[in-house]
Design an enzyme around this catalytic site. Structure first.
Site, short mmCIF file in Angstrom:
data_model
loop_
_atom_site.label_atom_id
_atom_site.label_comp_id
_atom_site.label_asym_id
_atom_site.label_seq_id
_atom_site.Cartn_x
_atom_site.Cartn_y
_atom_site.Cartn_z
N TYR A 128 0.84 -1.20 0.00
CA TYR A 128 0.00 0.00 0.00
C TYR A 128 0.87 1.25 0.00
CZ TYR A 128 -4.57 -2.21 1.18
OH TYR A 128 -5.74 -2.91 1.16
N GLU A 244 -7.71 -4.81 9.42
CA GLU A 244 -6.36 -4.64 9.97
C GLU A 244 -6.43 -3.88 11.29
OE1 GLU A 244 -3.64 -2.68 7.29
OE2 GLU A 244 -1.94 -2.96 8.63
C1 LIG Z 1 6.72 -1.13 11.31
C2 LIG Z 1 5.89 -0.66 10.17
C3 LIG Z 1 5.30 -1.60 9.33
C4 LIG Z 1 4.55 -1.19 8.23
N1 LIG Z 1 4.05 -2.15 7.38
C5 LIG Z 1 3.44 -1.76 6.23
C6 LIG Z 1 3.04 -2.73 5.26
O1 LIG Z 1 3.23 -3.95 5.44
N2 LIG Z 1 2.48 -2.30 4.12
C7 LIG Z 1 2.23 -0.98 3.88
O2 LIG Z 1 1.68 -0.66 2.82
N3 LIG Z 1 2.59 -0.03 4.77
C8 LIG Z 1 3.19 -0.39 5.94
N4 LIG Z 1 3.60 0.56 6.85
C9 LIG Z 1 3.43 1.98 6.51
C10 LIG Z 1 2.39 2.71 7.33
O3 LIG Z 1 1.09 2.33 6.93
C11 LIG Z 1 2.65 4.23 7.14
O4 LIG Z 1 3.89 4.52 7.73
C12 LIG Z 1 1.55 5.07 7.75
O5 LIG Z 1 0.36 4.97 7.03
C13 LIG Z 1 1.97 6.57 7.84
O6 LIG Z 1 2.41 7.05 6.61
P1 LIG Z 1 3.80 7.82 6.49
O7 LIG Z 1 4.86 7.02 7.15
O8 LIG Z 1 3.98 8.19 5.06
O9 LIG Z 1 3.64 9.15 7.36
P2 LIG Z 1 2.91 10.49 6.93
O10 LIG Z 1 1.62 10.18 6.27
O11 LIG Z 1 3.89 11.32 6.17
O12 LIG Z 1 2.60 11.16 8.33
C14 LIG Z 1 3.56 11.93 9.06
C15 LIG Z 1 2.90 12.51 10.30
O13 LIG Z 1 1.84 13.42 9.90
C16 LIG Z 1 0.60 13.07 10.49
N5 LIG Z 1 -0.51 13.32 9.56
C17 LIG Z 1 -0.54 13.00 8.24
N6 LIG Z 1 -1.73 13.36 7.70
C18 LIG Z 1 -2.48 13.88 8.71
C19 LIG Z 1 -3.80 14.41 8.79
N7 LIG Z 1 -4.60 14.45 7.73
N8 LIG Z 1 -4.25 14.83 10.00
C20 LIG Z 1 -3.45 14.77 11.10
N9 LIG Z 1 -2.17 14.31 11.08
C21 LIG Z 1 -1.70 13.84 9.90
C22 LIG Z 1 0.72 11.57 10.78
O14 LIG Z 1 -0.13 11.19 11.84
C23 LIG Z 1 2.20 11.46 11.16
O15 LIG Z 1 2.37 11.79 12.52
C24 LIG Z 1 4.34 0.19 7.97
C25 LIG Z 1 4.90 1.14 8.84
C26 LIG Z 1 5.67 0.73 9.91
C27 LIG Z 1 6.27 1.79 10.80
#
Ligand SMILES: Cc1cc2nc3c(=O)[nH]c(=O)nc-3n(C[C@H](O)[C@H](O)[C@H](O)COP(=O)(O)OP(=O)(O)OC[C@H]3O[C@@H](n4cnc5c(N)ncnc54)[C@H](O)[C@@H]3O)c2cc1C
Length: 394
Positions: A128, A244
């Site tokens: 994703y 999930e």
């Molecule tokens: C250990 C681990 C395993 C994972 N496994 C998978 C996997 O198997 N497959 C997969 O597809 N993904 C996976 N992920 C990814 C995970 O789903 C994303 O890290 C998560 O959705 C956040 O996206 P980002 O890291 O791009 O952070 P960002 O979206 O860039 O967010 C950064 C910060 O901004 C805040 N923020 C962003 N938008 C808003 C809003 N609209 N309102 C308020 N605050 C906001 C967030 O809360 C966060 O604090 C994994 C992540 C980790 C850490």
């Protein structure tokens, strides 16, 4: 309260305990007790053993090879499994894509993939997130262009858990850029051995290899690997994310870990050679026990349908609250052990993630990796937004 609420399940609990006592291999049990991540072989073997009993997919309908249990019965099962130190199973096939395939997939997909997920012979990962599309998932840019027989996929996924183990990836791709972001997304099932797929490890701060980058360069995916209809992938992905988030309550593990912490504190007092067993810690443990009991009741009420609430908002409530409790419990472990919590002997492999003294297996490793619980599956802030919009109509 929760235990008396579940008293009608006592015979079922006894049945599970007998089964685990007979079937759970000692080496697996010991690794789980010590806080190690299950190896791929542990997950494969334990899934196969559960499958022989018809228990590898407690929530799937019987017609697809599941146990067909109610959500409450399934929770009882999972609590018993956690208490017995059974290793966790890989969630990507059993909890995530399996239900999508039997709900939205073609007959051919059901016949081809469900049996291999059930018996543990096939591993999956979830494609994703992308480098610039995490919370704002609908902005994803990996493209899939159809030539009639195949989709040709190009792009990059990131944080892909267990991609190094996976035979298959369920992947969100952009098949149309002309309308809304959500309206142009499709879900493809991609063979990880296809030419053009490259998996690169990311080592997390607990020194484990759990997540990866996945690069997709001109990967040819047969058109029959499209789930449901083209450009309807957002709908399937939301269905999957709700599952999930409900699973991310981690209630069974939190109950076990907090009970173990109580036992540990008792042992520390007898031995009297540890630093931290003061009144402040006791108070915080008691508070956490109360909050976990409240969380448990909320989970039961939600899964029993006692609240009239949007299911996505309910899943977000469970996820956000469960994540916070997991993090608090792992922090309390580290606080209780003081300097004894420090050892962390990672060698950079997924399998080597648990450590420490016999009293404190995996405490620091768990503390570090559980910071991620409020990020994966959607961050807590995103869950609060969903609760506000879908639950409170704000
Ligand atoms: C250990 C681990 C395993 C994972 N496994 C998978 C996997 O198997 N497959 C997969 O597809 N993904 C996976 N992920 C990814 C995970 O789903 C994303 O890290 C998560 O959705 C956040 O996206 P980002 O890291 O791009 O952070 P960002 O979206 O860039 O967010 C950064 C910060 O901004 C805040 N923020 C962003 N938008 C808003 C809003 N609209 N309102 C308020 N605050 C906001 C967030 O809360 C966060 O604090 C994994 C992540 C980790 C850490």
């Amino acid at each position: 309260m929760p235990d008396s609420f579940l008293s009608e399940y006592q015979p079922f609990r006894e049945e599970i305990r007998e089964f685990v006592a007979e079937k759970l291999p000692d080496d697996m049990k010991e690794r789980t007790r010590q806080g190690f991540h299950p190896t791929k072989e542990d997950m494969r073997r334990w899934t196969a053993i559960l499958h022989e009993r018809g228990w590898s997919a407690p929530g799937w309908p019987r017609e697809y090879g599941g146990a067909g249990w109610s959500p409450l019965k399934r929770m009882v099962f999972e609590i018993e499994m956690a208490n017995a130190e059974a290793p966790g199973l890989s969630p990507f096939g059993l909890h995530l894509i399996g239900p999508v395939i039997y709900t939205f997939g073609s007959e051919e997909q059901k016949a081809r993939y469900l049996p291999a997920i059930l018996d543990g012979s096939q591993f999956w990962c979830q494609g994703y997130s992308e480098p610039n599309s995490g919370s704002d998932l609908a902005s994803l840019r990996t493209t899939a262009v159809s030539d009639g027989e195949h989709y040709v996929v190009n792009g990059q996924k990131i944080w892909t858990s267990e991609a190094q183990y996976a035979d298959m990836m369920f992947c969100l791709v952009r098949t149309d850029s002309s309308g809304s972001n959500q309206g142009g997304i499709s879900m493809l099932l991609i063979d990880m051995n296809s030419p053009g797929v490259t998996v690169r490890p990311i080592i997390t701060q607990d020194m484990s290899h759990y997540v990866n980058e996945v690069f997709l360069e001109d990967v040819k995916v047969p058109v029959e690997n499209l789930v449901g209809e083209e450009n309807h992938g957002w709908q399937y992905s939301k269905f999957l994310l709700a599952n999930e988030r409900t699973a991310s309550a981690y209630l069974p593990q939190s109950k076990r870990d907090l009970r173990r912490l109580r036992e540990l504190l008792g042992q520390l007092r007898e031995g009297d050679d540890y630093l931290t067993h003061d009144a402040t810690l006791d108070l915080e443990v008691a508070r956490t026990e109360i909050d976990l009991a409240a969380h448990e009741m909320m989970v039961y009420r939600i899964i029993e349908g006692a609240y009239r609430i949007d299911p996505n908002a309910a899943a977000s409530m469970i996820k956000a609250r469960g994540a916070g409790l997991q993090q608090r419990i792992s922090s309390l472990w580290v606080e209780a052990l003081g300097p004894h919590a420090l050892p962390l002997f990672g060698s950079g492999t997924h399998e080597s993630g648990g450590y420490g003294l016999d009293l404190s297996p995996g405490a620091m490793s768990q503390y570090l990796i559980r910071r991620a619980v409020s990020i994966y599956g959607g961050t807590n802030e995103i869950q609060y937004n969903i609760i506000a919009k879908r639950g409170l109509n704000l």
